[in-house]
Design a protein around this motif. Structure first.
Motif, PDB file in Angstrom:
ATOM      1  N   MET A   1      34.499  27.730  44.428  1.00  0.00           N
ATOM      2  CA  MET A   1      34.955  26.713  45.432  1.00  0.00           C
ATOM      3  C   MET A   1      34.079  26.647  46.711  1.00  0.00           C
ATOM      4  N   LYS A   2      33.458  27.770  47.035  1.00  0.00           N
ATOM      5  CA  LYS A   2      32.625  27.872  47.939  1.00  0.00           C
ATOM      6  C   LYS A   2      31.574  26.618  48.106  1.00  0.00           C
ATOM      7  N   ASN A   3      30.931  26.592  46.653  1.00  0.00           N
ATOM      8  CA  ASN A   3      30.137  25.340  46.502  1.00  0.00           C
ATOM      9  C   ASN A   3      30.588  24.109  46.776  1.00  0.00           C
ATOM     10  N   CYS A   4      31.936  23.968  46.768  1.00  0.00           N
ATOM     11  CA  CYS A   4      32.472  22.823  47.010  1.00  0.00           C
ATOM     12  C   CYS A   4      33.047  22.579  48.359  1.00  0.00           C
ATOM     13  N   ASP A   5      33.016  23.728  49.156  1.00  0.00           N
ATOM     14  CA  ASP A   5      33.530  23.494  50.649  1.00  0.00           C
ATOM     15  C   ASP A   5      32.728  24.650  51.163  1.00  0.00           C
ATOM     16  N   SER A   6      31.833  24.309  51.765  1.00  0.00           N
ATOM     17  CA  SER A   6      30.746  25.490  52.464  1.00  0.00           C
ATOM     18  C   SER A   6      31.755  26.202  53.924  1.00  0.00           C
ATOM     19  N   ASP A   7      32.695  25.405  54.182  1.00  0.00           N
ATOM     20  CA  ASP A   7      33.614  26.143  55.289  1.00  0.00           C
ATOM     21  C   ASP A   7      34.392  27.142  54.725  1.00  0.00           C
ATOM     22  N   LEU A   8      34.781  27.219  53.412  1.00  0.00           N
ATOM     23  CA  LEU A   8      35.748  28.020  52.630  1.00  0.00           C
ATOM     24  C   LEU A   8      35.299  29.720  52.937  1.00  0.00           C
ATOM     25  N   SER A   9      36.198  30.393  53.156  1.00  0.00           N
ATOM     26  CA  SER A   9      36.023  31.605  53.037  1.00  0.00           C
ATOM     27  C   SER A   9      37.099  32.563  52.498  1.00  0.00           C
ATOM     28  N   SER A  10      37.274  33.482  51.896  1.00  0.00           N
ATOM     29  CA  SER A  10      38.239  33.895  50.904  1.00  0.00           C
ATOM     30  C   SER A  10      37.950  35.427  50.747  1.00  0.00           C
ATOM     31  N   MET A  11      39.155  35.936  50.263  1.00  0.00           N
ATOM     32  CA  MET A  11      39.020  37.509  50.071  1.00  0.00           C
ATOM     33  C   MET A  11      40.158  37.661  48.842  1.00  0.00           C
ATOM     34  N   THR A  12      39.764  38.835  48.083  1.00  0.00           N
ATOM     35  CA  THR A  12      40.560  39.027  47.035  1.00  0.00           C
ATOM     36  C   THR A  12      41.211  40.377  47.282  1.00  0.00           C
ATOM     37  N   ILE A  13      42.667  40.308  46.710  1.00  0.00           N
ATOM     38  CA  ILE A  13      43.620  41.350  46.655  1.00  0.00           C
ATOM     39  C   ILE A  13      43.775  41.917  45.172  1.00  0.00           C
ATOM     40  N   ALA A  14      43.211  43.189  44.689  1.00  0.00           N
ATOM     41  CA  ALA A  14      43.001  43.429  43.275  1.00  0.00           C
ATOM     42  C   ALA A  14      44.229  44.515  43.096  1.00  0.00           C
ATOM     43  N   LEU A  15      44.849  44.286  41.893  1.00  0.00           N
ATOM     44  CA  LEU A  15      45.923  44.910  41.246  1.00  0.00           C
ATOM     45  C   LEU A  15      45.400  46.088  40.526  1.00  0.00           C
ATOM     46  N   THR A  16      45.445  47.490  40.770  1.00  0.00           N
ATOM     47  CA  THR A  16      45.033  48.481  40.157  1.00  0.00           C
ATOM     48  C   THR A  16      45.954  49.330  39.454  1.00  0.00           C
ATOM     49  N   ASP A  17      45.977  49.452  38.204  1.00  0.00           N
ATOM     50  CA  ASP A  17      47.022  50.682  37.520  1.00  0.00           C
ATOM     51  C   ASP A  17      46.853  51.935  37.861  1.00  0.00           C
ATOM     52  N   ASP A  18      47.560  52.853  38.081  1.00  0.00           N
ATOM     53  CA  ASP A  18      47.555  53.982  38.679  1.00  0.00           C
ATOM     54  C   ASP A  18      46.606  55.049  38.238  1.00  0.00           C
ATOM     55  N   ALA A  19      46.307  54.819  36.556  1.00  0.00           N
ATOM     56  CA  ALA A  19      45.522  55.884  35.894  1.00  0.00           C
ATOM     57  C   ALA A  19      44.320  55.613  36.090  1.00  0.00           C
ATOM     58  N   ASN A  20      43.585  54.484  37.025  1.00  0.00           N
ATOM     59  CA  ASN A  20      42.346  54.112  36.733  1.00  0.00           C
ATOM     60  C   ASN A  20      41.607  53.938  38.126  1.00  0.00           C
ATOM     61  N   THR A  21      40.593  53.944  38.364  1.00  0.00           N
ATOM     62  CA  THR A  21      39.830  53.288  39.623  1.00  0.00           C
ATOM     63  C   THR A  21      38.875  52.573  39.142  1.00  0.00           C
ATOM     64  N   TYR A  22      38.171  51.686  39.705  1.00  0.00           N
ATOM     65  CA  TYR A  22      37.428  50.622  39.530  1.00  0.00           C
ATOM     66  C   TYR A  22      36.512  50.320  40.443  1.00  0.00           C
TER      67      TYR A  22
END
Length: 765
Positions: A1-22
């Motif tokens: 999406m950033k290649n289509c809109d240079s003004d776009l900024s984003s962040m990601t919220i990740a879902l983590t299952d309790d038994a693991n770390t990533y």
């Protein structure tokens, strides 16, 4: 999406299952603990504080915590931003818990995205979702060249093999057993055939039962005597590795055992790379492989699957035709195309949210908007100011020193405090602020260049060469306001001297706003010193230029000074109204009033409230106004220009227009929300289609305070005039002499100090 809109900024919220770390990448700003309801609420709070424009939710059953993933509803219900939800599964026969969760997602989502038309039909038929609430956007795929599998097989050391392939996380429910059972018959005629099953076992399956399922597949292949013709690639492949393997396969197998599969990313990738696909007729495959883009065979029938594969192996022409058609279909699915479709949905959702708020606005004549005006508070202005001047920008309410200072804002601040001093006495702190802004103005002037600097870094170094046109005009305006009124510290003498030095340079400037700002300042000083020949000549020159601009550009449907609308528009009208009135030039006055009427008509929403010219309008010739983004500067300019029109015409309708524009700050706007914090005297940096800008910079704050000062000053003058008229009425017989006595009311004119009202000395009230 950033290649289509240079003004776009984003962040990601990740879902983590309790038994693991990533080891998440840097763009993951926050993790949600899958089984913790409180973690979902924290995520909502974080997104709200981050002031995001929109939230894109990727939903799949089995990912989120709680029964049927119900914890996700806690996040959705707490969000301020609009939500676009992409549904990776759409259940045609949900159980009660699944239905409850789906209903909640539908309720909170501004748009639902599905990747197949079948998903749209289920949402309509099962969940009663309106058509306009649904967008069908294909599953995204990488953009890879269309190549002969022989080239890719050589790279993998498989040049002499006929390669079948299935990829994805390994687990029951994907029909791999059916494909393995089809291999023995194929091997009899094609002994060099290899079926490659690519992908690690699903981690949840490994957690619950280890590799029991994979072992069962190995056992099945061994039992059928084809273990040498089956290759398990038991690991996660990088995207490039995966695409290299997929490019090498001759025929891709997608043997899902039931039809209730609304999307398959693996099938989408195979089609995008131009693979000949043999698949069972699950919902997604029926759509994607239609029109001879693949071959469909019955569910759980190894013989039918094997026969279809055998035909494609020997019929190179048919296989080639399917590959070509599949690759062409995949062109519409590449990520750049999908990104543009998502950006369009995001944009539509934000505008729809604005439109919904707009419909909720009360009529403009509602008395609720004409309640008592808020008091003037300069606390936030003081917080933005240090010993150098007022800083330009903020992050939320915190001054952002990285952007330093500008003359524009310091001149505005000096002008504000000068106008405020006519309404009430400045506090000692405000007096000091005025000196700080005056010092910045003084330092910005470059006598050798006869021009001004505008931008200064936080390190006090100028970032530009002298020569900022609009800042020059705005400085003359501020100096005129200061010089107009006597000052115990002789700021008026400094301002008058500096204005007389700077004003002649206005004739060398080319922007109409610089002329307009200069005219407003010159007009103020001429009220104190009428008959100043040089200033009168300069006023005539600049007003003639502004009028000529109007004469050259105006048309029956475009009553304006330029071919385009820009920022601070109403100041052009105000300058021509003021100078036309002061000089008795009816042509100039009429042109100023006509342009202001036209502009205020453009700045009226369908519901009647004030809608400033949106910044998306700027830069386009004769383009009708776009609604966003809306800036406080436009509302302030409209207030001031309308009050000037009211003063010179005595037409009270202009005062109503001024109040309508001011009410934009208080919430009579497209979003129905206040743009100011009246307790601190802070103004937010405008309105986006779906929210206000949380920053509270100098330009916006000064626009609000200036508009409020102008409205209050006019109200005070009206009150004073009303009291004077009352005295004249009581003493019409002329039996008592009229005299001035102090009463604490100011008109703002030098000759009216000390403040006074007319009184005859009668005992009458």
């Amino acid at each position: 999406m950033k290649n289509c809109d240079s003004d776009l900024s984003s962040m990601t919220i990740a879902l983590t299952d309790d038994a693991n770390t990533y080891a998440y990448p840097p763009d993951v700003a926050l993790e949600i603990q899958q089984a913790s309801p409180a973690s979902y609420a924290v995520a909502a709070d974080f997104l709200n504080v981050s002031n995001v424009d929109l939230v894109s939710l990727q939903h799949e059953f089995g990912i989120f915590g709680g029964e049927a993933g119900e914890f996700i509803l806690g996040l959705l219900s707490g969000l301020n931003a609009p939500i676009v939800t992409t549904l990776h599964t759409v259940l045609a026969n949900p159980n009660p818990a699944q239905r409850r969760v789906m209903d909640g997602i539908i309720k909170h989502s501004s748009r639902l995205v599905v990747m197949a038309d079948k998903g749209r039909r289920i949402l309509q038929d099962v969940y009663d979702v309106p058509t306009e609430h649904i967008a069908v956007i294909p599953h995204g795929v990488p953009d890879r060249a269309f190549i002969d599998p022989a080239m890719a097989k050589h790279k993998l050391g498989l040049a002499d093999r006929t390669l079948l392939m299935t990829f994805g996380l390994l687990g029951p429910g994907k029909g791999i057993e059916t494909a393995i059972r089809a291999v023995p018959a194929l091997v009899r005629d094609h002994p060099n055939l290899l079926y490659m099953i690519v992908g690690a076992t699903h981690p949840n399956l490994v957690r619950d039962e280890g590799e029991r399922y994979r072992d069962s597949l190995v056992a099945l292949a061994t039992e059928l005597g084809v273990i040498e013709n089956i290759c398990f690639v038991d690991r996660y492949l990088s995207l490039d590795e995966l695409l290299d393997h997929l490019a090498a396969c001759d025929i891709y197998l997608s043997p899902y055992p039931n039809e209730a599969q609304i999307v398959s990313g693996t099938l989408a990738y195979a089609v995008a790379l131009g693979k000949a696909v043999v698949s069972t007729p699950f919902w997604y495959a029926q759509e994607l492989l239609a029109d001879h883009c693949g071959v469909l065979v019955p569910f759980s029938e190894p013989d039918a699957l094997g026969a279809a594969v055998a035909r494609l192996i020997v019929d190179g022409a048919s296989r080639s035709e399917i590959r070509t058609r599949a690759y062409e279909r995949g062109r519409a699915m590449i990520w750049s195309s999908v990104a543009k479709q998502y950006l369009k949905v995001f944009s539509d959702v934000r505008f729809e949210r604005r439109s919904g708020a707009s419909r909720a606005i009360r009529p403009v004549n509602d008395e609720a908007w004409n309640r008592a005006l808020p008091p003037i508070n300069t606390d936030h202005l003081a917080a933005l100011t240090d010993m150098v001047g007022v800083t330009q920008h903020t992050k939320f309410a915190v001054p952002d020193r990285r952007h330093g200072y500008c003359l524009d804002d310091n001149a505005r601040a000096l002008l504000l405090l000068s106008e405020l001093s006519t309404l009430r006495s400045l506090t000692p702190h405000e007096e000091q602020l005025a000196l700080t802004y005056a010092a910045f103005v003084e330092h910005a002037w470059s006598p050798k260049d006869n021009r001004v600097h505008n931008f200064m870094g936080f390190d006090r170094t100028w970032l530009d060469d002298a020569g900022a046109d609009d800042a020059h005009g705005r400085t003359v305006w501020a100096l005129g306001a200061v010089a107009m009124r006597k000052d115990d510290r002789f700021l008026d003498g400094w301002a008058a001297a500096r204005l007389l030095e700077m004003a002649p340079a206005l004739v060398a400037l080319t922007t109409p706003r610089a002329w307009a700002y200069g005219l407003l300042g010159i007009s103020k000083l001429l009220r104190r010193f009428p008959g100043h020949r040089n200033l009168e000549q300069l006023r005539g020159e600049l007003s003639n230029r502004l009028f000529q601009r109007w004469s050259d550009a105006a048309a029956p449907d475009w009553i304006w000074f330029e071919d385009r609308l820009g920022y601070d528009n109403a100041r052009l009208c105000e300058a021509l109204i003021e100078s036309g009135h002061d000089t008795g030039n009816e042509s100039h006055l009429d042109a100023g009033l006509d342009t202001l009427r036209w502009l205020m008509t453009l700045q009226t929403a369908e519901a009647g409230h004030f809608r400033p010219i949106g910044t998306e309008t700027f830069g386009s010739d004769r383009r009708r106004p776009q609604p966003f983004d809306q800036q406080p500067l436009e509302a302030c300019a409209a207030v001031s220009a309308c009050l000037t029109a009211a003063r010179v015409t005595s037409d009270v309708r202009w005062k109503r227009e001024a109040r309508r524009a001011f009410n934009w700050f208080l919430g009579a706007n497209d979003l129905g929300i206040p743009v100011v914090d009246v307790e601190r005297g802070a103004c937010f940096d405008g309105l986006h289609p779906d929210r206000r800008n949380a920053n509270q910079g100098a330009e916006s704050t000064l626009a609000y305070l200036s508009a409020l000062t102008a409205i209050l000053s006019t109200a005070e003058q009206d009150s004073s005039s009303s009291r004077a008229a009352r005295v004249v009425e009581l003493c019409a017989a002329g039996t008592k002499p009229l005299r001035r006595v102090p009463n604490g009311v100011r008109t703002g004119l030098p000759e009216d100090r000390p403040e006074a009202q007319l009184s005859c000395g009668c005992p009458n009230p």
